[in-house]
Design a protein around this motif. Structure first.
Motif, PDB file in Angstrom:
ATOM      1  N   UNK A  41      -8.498   9.447  14.070  1.00 27.21           N
ATOM      2  CA  UNK A  41      -7.503  10.384  13.987  1.00 27.21           C
ATOM      3  C   UNK A  41      -6.718  10.369  15.504  1.00 27.21           C
ATOM      4  N   UNK A  42      -7.496  10.275  16.439  1.00 31.82           N
ATOM      5  CA  UNK A  42      -7.010  10.516  17.875  1.00 31.82           C
ATOM      6  C   UNK A  42      -6.134   9.319  18.107  1.00 31.82           C
ATOM      7  N   UNK A  43      -6.563   8.219  17.966  1.00 33.49           N
ATOM      8  CA  UNK A  43      -5.987   7.063  17.864  1.00 33.49           C
ATOM      9  C   UNK A  43      -4.568   6.677  17.248  1.00 33.49           C
ATOM     10  N   UNK A  44      -4.912   7.118  15.848  1.00 34.81           N
ATOM     11  CA  UNK A  44      -3.526   7.120  15.119  1.00 34.81           C
ATOM     12  C   UNK A  44      -2.660   8.214  15.875  1.00 34.81           C
ATOM     13  N   UNK A  45      -3.081   9.477  16.419  1.00 32.79           N
ATOM     14  CA  UNK A  45      -2.118  10.306  16.602  1.00 32.79           C
ATOM     15  C   UNK A  45      -1.559  10.011  17.876  1.00 32.79           C
ATOM     16  N   UNK A  46      -2.174   9.303  19.003  1.00 29.75           N
ATOM     17  CA  UNK A  46      -1.599   8.577  20.111  1.00 29.75           C
ATOM     18  C   UNK A  46      -0.458   7.541  19.843  1.00 29.75           C
ATOM     19  N   UNK A  77      -1.833   2.854   7.604  1.00 25.49           N
ATOM     20  CA  UNK A  77      -0.532   2.336   8.253  1.00 25.49           C
ATOM     21  C   UNK A  77       0.472   3.401   8.505  1.00 25.49           C
ATOM     22  N   UNK A  78       0.939   3.406   9.992  1.00 22.15           N
ATOM     23  CA  UNK A  78       2.015   4.273  10.010  1.00 22.15           C
ATOM     24  C   UNK A  78       3.127   3.370  10.521  1.00 22.15           C
ATOM     25  N   UNK A  79       4.436   3.871  10.026  1.00 22.67           N
ATOM     26  CA  UNK A  79       5.806   3.383  10.367  1.00 22.67           C
ATOM     27  C   UNK A  79       6.670   4.345  10.788  1.00 22.67           C
ATOM     28  N   UNK A 117      -4.434  -0.650  18.104  1.00 27.19           N
ATOM     29  CA  UNK A 117      -4.285  -1.040  16.718  1.00 27.19           C
ATOM     30  C   UNK A 117      -4.729  -2.292  16.182  1.00 27.19           C
ATOM     31  N   UNK A 118      -5.046  -2.187  14.819  1.00 21.70           N
ATOM     32  CA  UNK A 118      -5.747  -3.290  14.031  1.00 21.70           C
ATOM     33  C   UNK A 118      -4.449  -4.437  14.005  1.00 21.70           C
ATOM     34  N   UNK A 119      -3.346  -4.087  13.773  1.00 14.26           N
ATOM     35  CA  UNK A 119      -2.292  -5.127  13.499  1.00 14.26           C
ATOM     36  C   UNK A 119      -0.837  -4.064  13.900  1.00 14.26           C
ATOM     37  N   UNK A 120       0.061  -4.556  14.409  1.00 11.34           N
ATOM     38  CA  UNK A 120       1.372  -4.040  14.586  1.00 11.34           C
ATOM     39  C   UNK A 120       2.415  -4.926  14.520  1.00 11.34           C
ATOM     40  N   UNK A 121       3.796  -4.207  14.413  1.00  9.67           N
ATOM     41  CA  UNK A 121       4.889  -5.162  14.316  1.00  9.67           C
ATOM     42  C   UNK A 121       6.125  -4.202  14.185  1.00  9.67           C
ATOM     43  N   UNK A 122       7.223  -5.105  13.751  1.00  5.90           N
ATOM     44  CA  UNK A 122       8.412  -4.443  13.260  1.00  5.90           C
ATOM     45  C   UNK A 122       9.104  -5.244  12.358  1.00  5.90           C
ATOM     46  N   UNK A 123      10.027  -4.551  11.536  1.00  8.18           N
ATOM     47  CA  UNK A 123      10.713  -5.341  10.695  1.00  8.18           C
ATOM     48  C   UNK A 123      12.113  -4.534  10.410  1.00  8.18           C
ATOM     49  N   UNK A 132       5.754  -0.598  13.176  1.00  5.72           N
ATOM     50  CA  UNK A 132       4.407  -0.124  12.418  1.00  5.72           C
ATOM     51  C   UNK A 132       3.176  -0.616  13.202  1.00  5.72           C
ATOM     52  N   UNK A 133       2.191   0.212  12.756  1.00  4.96           N
ATOM     53  CA  UNK A 133       0.921  -0.402  13.230  1.00  4.96           C
ATOM     54  C   UNK A 133      -0.194   0.100  12.140  1.00  4.96           C
ATOM     55  N   UNK A 134      -1.431  -0.499  12.157  1.00  8.01           N
ATOM     56  CA  UNK A 134      -2.330  -0.186  11.037  1.00  8.01           C
ATOM     57  C   UNK A 134      -3.594  -0.202  12.016  1.00  8.01           C
ATOM     58  N   UNK A 135      -4.489   0.727  11.322  1.00  7.05           N
ATOM     59  CA  UNK A 135      -5.821   1.033  11.899  1.00  7.05           C
ATOM     60  C   UNK A 135      -6.778   0.797  11.002  1.00  7.05           C
ATOM     61  N   UNK A 136      -7.818   0.453  11.136  1.00  3.86           N
ATOM     62  CA  UNK A 136      -9.044   0.350  10.084  1.00  3.86           C
ATOM     63  C   UNK A 136      -9.582   1.437   9.982  1.00  3.86           C
ATOM     64  N   UNK A 137     -10.306   1.613   8.947  1.00  5.51           N
ATOM     65  CA  UNK A 137     -11.238   2.906   8.741  1.00  5.51           C
ATOM     66  C   UNK A 137     -12.322   2.919   9.682  1.00  5.51           C
ATOM     67  N   UNK A 138     -12.894   4.005  10.009  1.00  3.16           N
ATOM     68  CA  UNK A 138     -13.844   4.081  10.921  1.00  3.16           C
ATOM     69  C   UNK A 138     -15.325   3.705  10.314  1.00  3.16           C
ATOM     70  N   UNK A 139     -16.063   3.195  10.936  1.00  2.00           N
ATOM     71  CA  UNK A 139     -17.323   2.809  10.305  1.00  2.00           C
ATOM     72  C   UNK A 139     -18.134   4.020  10.039  1.00  2.00           C
ATOM     73  N   UNK A 140     -18.896   4.141   8.971  1.00  2.00           N
ATOM     74  CA  UNK A 140     -19.793   5.107   8.831  1.00  2.00           C
ATOM     75  C   UNK A 140     -21.163   4.771   9.285  1.00  2.00           C
TER      76      UNK A 140
END
Length: 155
Positions: A41-46, A77-79, A117-123, A132-140
């Motif tokens: 969440x911290x990375x996603x918010x940043x 994924x956040x856009x 990010x795991x991946x990012x780009x624009x369209x 946009x960027x994507x983040x992978x789920x955290x490992x449990x």
């Protein structure tokens, strides 16, 4: 950009002003709280704050900025959509001369997005662009076997 068949998403229009940044952070935090094994969440918010701040700063104020948060089985994924069709810069790889000046306060947003990010780009979109960027789920962590497993709940 990953494609999935099972996802949950939020789409919110934000004001084209600095007030949009904390609103976007709160939405991402709330969305990720819905998942038991969410992305960090911290990375996603940043990274969301960086995208929204860039949209506010580098596009004109005609019309809202749109935030789309999609929860995926593999993370999120956040856009951020804005009305300017111009690309935001090179999100895929750092190029010559793209390292920020260490004496400047600005110029690190795209570097952060590329790096964290795991991946990012624009369209292009019908009304401008989406960045946009994507983040992978955290490992449990499972105390039973002492292993980390992404997306699996612990006992």
């Amino acid at each position: 950009m990953p494609e999935t068949t099972h996802s949950v998403s939020w789409r919110v229009a934000l004001p084209h002003s600095p007030r949009a940044v904390p609103m976007a952070r709160a939405l991402v935090r709330t969305a990720l709280a819905e998942l038991e094994q969410a992305a960090d969440s911290d990375t996603a918010e940043l990274l969301t704050a960086e995208l929204v701040a860039n949209a506010v700063k580098h596009t004109n104020g005609d019309g809202p900025i749109e935030l789309v948060v999609e929860l995926l089985p593999t993370g999120c994924q956040v856009e951020v959509h804005d009305r300017d069709p111009a690309p935001p810069g090179n999100l895929s790889q750092p190029g010559h001369g793209t390292m920020p000046d260490p004496w400047q306060e600005h110029g690190r947003g795209l570097l952060l997005i590329r790096t964290l990010s795991e991946d990012c780009g624009h369209r292009p979109t019908d009304h401008g662009k989406a960045v946009w960027f994507t983040l992978a789920a955290e490992a449990a962590y499972s105390s039973e076997d002492g292993q980390y497993a992404a997306g699996e709940a612990t006992a």
